[in-house]
Design an enzyme around this catalytic site. Structure first.
Site, PDB file in Angstrom:
ATOM      1  N   ASN A 131       0.872  -1.177   0.000  1.00 11.73           N
ATOM      2  CA  ASN A 131       0.000   0.000   0.000  1.00 11.73           C
ATOM      3  C   ASN A 131       0.907   1.225   0.000  1.00 11.73           C
ATOM      4  O   ASN A 131       1.525   1.529   1.013  1.00 11.73           O
ATOM      5  CB  ASN A 131      -0.896  -0.044   1.243  1.00 11.73           C
ATOM      6  CG  ASN A 131      -1.728   1.209   1.411  1.00 11.73           C
ATOM      7  OD1 ASN A 131      -1.796   2.056   0.510  1.00 11.73           O
ATOM      8  ND2 ASN A 131      -2.361   1.341   2.568  1.00 11.73           N
ATOM      9  N   TRP A 132       0.981   1.882  -1.130  1.00 10.87           N
ATOM     10  CA  TRP A 132       1.893   3.033  -1.227  1.00 10.87           C
ATOM     11  C   TRP A 132       1.346   4.265  -0.510  1.00 10.87           C
ATOM     12  O   TRP A 132       2.044   5.254  -0.358  1.00 10.87           O
ATOM     13  CB  TRP A 132       2.167   3.348  -2.709  1.00 10.87           C
ATOM     14  CG  TRP A 132       3.195   2.452  -3.344  1.00 10.87           C
ATOM     15  CD1 TRP A 132       3.638   1.248  -2.873  1.00 10.87           C
ATOM     16  CD2 TRP A 132       3.906   2.696  -4.564  1.00 10.87           C
ATOM     17  NE1 TRP A 132       4.587   0.723  -3.725  1.00 10.87           N
ATOM     18  CE2 TRP A 132       4.768   1.593  -4.780  1.00 10.87           C
ATOM     19  CE3 TRP A 132       3.902   3.724  -5.510  1.00 10.87           C
ATOM     20  CZ2 TRP A 132       5.618   1.502  -5.882  1.00 10.87           C
ATOM     21  CZ3 TRP A 132       4.738   3.629  -6.617  1.00 10.87           C
ATOM     22  CH2 TRP A 132       5.584   2.527  -6.796  1.00 10.87           C
ATOM     23  N   GLY A 163       3.111   2.145  10.741  1.00  3.40           N
ATOM     24  CA  GLY A 163       4.075   3.227  10.562  1.00  3.40           C
ATOM     25  C   GLY A 163       4.834   3.592  11.832  1.00  3.40           C
ATOM     26  O   GLY A 163       5.471   4.638  11.907  1.00  3.40           O
ATOM     27  N   HIS A 214      -9.337   1.190   5.234  1.00  5.83           N
ATOM     28  CA  HIS A 214      -8.040   1.351   5.898  1.00  5.83           C
ATOM     29  C   HIS A 214      -8.220   2.273   7.107  1.00  5.83           C
ATOM     30  O   HIS A 214      -8.988   3.231   7.054  1.00  5.83           O
ATOM     31  CB  HIS A 214      -7.007   1.932   4.926  1.00  5.83           C
ATOM     32  CG  HIS A 214      -5.614   1.840   5.467  1.00  5.83           C
ATOM     33  ND1 HIS A 214      -5.146   2.713   6.425  1.00  5.83           N
ATOM     34  CD2 HIS A 214      -4.616   0.957   5.233  1.00  5.83           C
ATOM     35  CE1 HIS A 214      -3.903   2.360   6.737  1.00  5.83           C
ATOM     36  NE2 HIS A 214      -3.566   1.298   6.035  1.00  5.83           N
ATOM     37  N   GLY A 247       3.060  -1.177   4.181  1.00 13.32           N
ATOM     38  CA  GLY A 247       3.092   0.250   3.827  1.00 13.32           C
ATOM     39  C   GLY A 247       4.498   0.669   3.434  1.00 13.32           C
ATOM     40  O   GLY A 247       4.965   0.414   2.318  1.00 13.32           O
ATOM     41  N   GLY A 248       5.212   1.285   4.361  1.00 11.56           N
ATOM     42  CA  GLY A 248       6.531   1.869   4.095  1.00 11.56           C
ATOM     43  C   GLY A 248       7.487   0.970   3.331  1.00 11.56           C
ATOM     44  O   GLY A 248       8.155   1.415   2.381  1.00 11.56           O
ATOM     45  N   SER A 253       3.983  -2.277  10.143  1.00 17.35           N
ATOM     46  CA  SER A 253       5.440  -2.328  10.286  1.00 17.35           C
ATOM     47  C   SER A 253       6.057  -3.663   9.851  1.00 17.35           C
ATOM     48  O   SER A 253       7.030  -4.120  10.452  1.00 17.35           O
ATOM     49  CB  SER A 253       5.850  -1.982  11.726  1.00 17.35           C
ATOM     50  OG  SER A 253       5.427  -0.662  12.051  1.00 17.35           O
TER      51      SER A 253
END
Ligand code: 13P
Length: 238
Positions: A9-10, A169, A94, A222-223, A201
């Site tokens: 997920n950008w 995050g 989300h 994510g990241g 994470s």
């Protein structure tokens, strides 16, 4: 055992040059990766990314959709538009949208239903806040979110992502025991055919442990999905 799905997920990250990461990822994964791979870029990059990945095993998805098929909803994107642009999946509910845009489980259910109607696979996100976990409410919050966010007449595949809000995050990952507990409850609630992803994470260094927990059928990242190197580091551990 269900084949694992590693989904990136950008979020609100990525400009045109970020597509270079996708070229690089395609080279790394080759034709027969160990897991299903999905990237959900910002909507503006979706069509180009779908074109690039057409002959590769990498799938492309949206990060959100509207619950209506079309109409007077300025700034919104419908599930049908995502499908038409080349998406196979769409994330709905989300926690960042639940928090930033006031989405509740009823809205999320309508979005998931719109996704299915458009032929997309909805990835329905659920997860408790830190305050809810500390109050001992994690399991009941997640159960209620699933119950209220799931399409009532489900025709087509659905994916559920458990993302504890406090692990997103932050670099804090839920313990293996906590993940196993919630995923076991989710499995009991939704049955055997639905893939259950963990998110929060997930990094190359912790992916192996997380992806081998019972009832974890993949990850929502994510990241660490923003660079080919890190994302591939997770895929390799599936
Ligand atoms: P991070 O992997 O950056 O914690 O984000 C998780 C997430 O929210 C994916 O949807």
């Amino acid at each position: 055992m269900l084949r694992k799905l590693i989904a990136g997920n950008w979020k609100m990250n990525g400009l045109r040059h970020s597509l270079d990461q996708v070229s690089s990822l395609m080279q790394k994964v080759g034709k027969a990766p160990k897991a299903d791979i999905l990237i959900c870029p910002p909507a503006l990059l979706l069509m180009e990314m779908a074109r690039m990945t057409k002959d590769s095993p990498i799938m492309v998805g949206g990060q959100d959709c509207h619950w209506k098929e079309s109409g007077a909803h300025t700034g919104e994107i419908s599930a049908q538009m995502l499908a038409n642009a080349g998406a196979s999946h769409v994330i709905v509910g989300h926690s960042e949208r639940r928090a930033d845009c006031g989405e509740n489980s009823k809205t999320v259910r309508h979005k998931a239903e719109a996704a299915l109607a458009a032929g997309l696979i909805p990835i329905i996100c659920v997860g408790e806040t830190l305050a809810q976990r500390e109050a001992g409410e994690a399991a009941s919050v997640v159960r209620d979110q699933v119950e209220q966010s799931m399409p009532t007449q489900s025709k087509g595949e659905i994916v559920i992502a458990y993302e504890p809000v406090w692990a997103i995050g932050t670099g804090k990952v839920a313990s293996a025991a906590d993940i196993a507990e919630i995923h076991a409850l989710l499995r009991e609630q939704v049955g055997p055919g639905i893939r259950l992803l963990y998110g929060g994470s997930v990094k190359p260094g912790n992916a192996a442990e997380i992806l081998h927990i019972e009832n974890v059928d993949g990850a929502l990242v994510g990241g660490a999905s923003l660079t080919a190197e890190d994302f591939f580091g997770i895929i390799e551990n599936a």
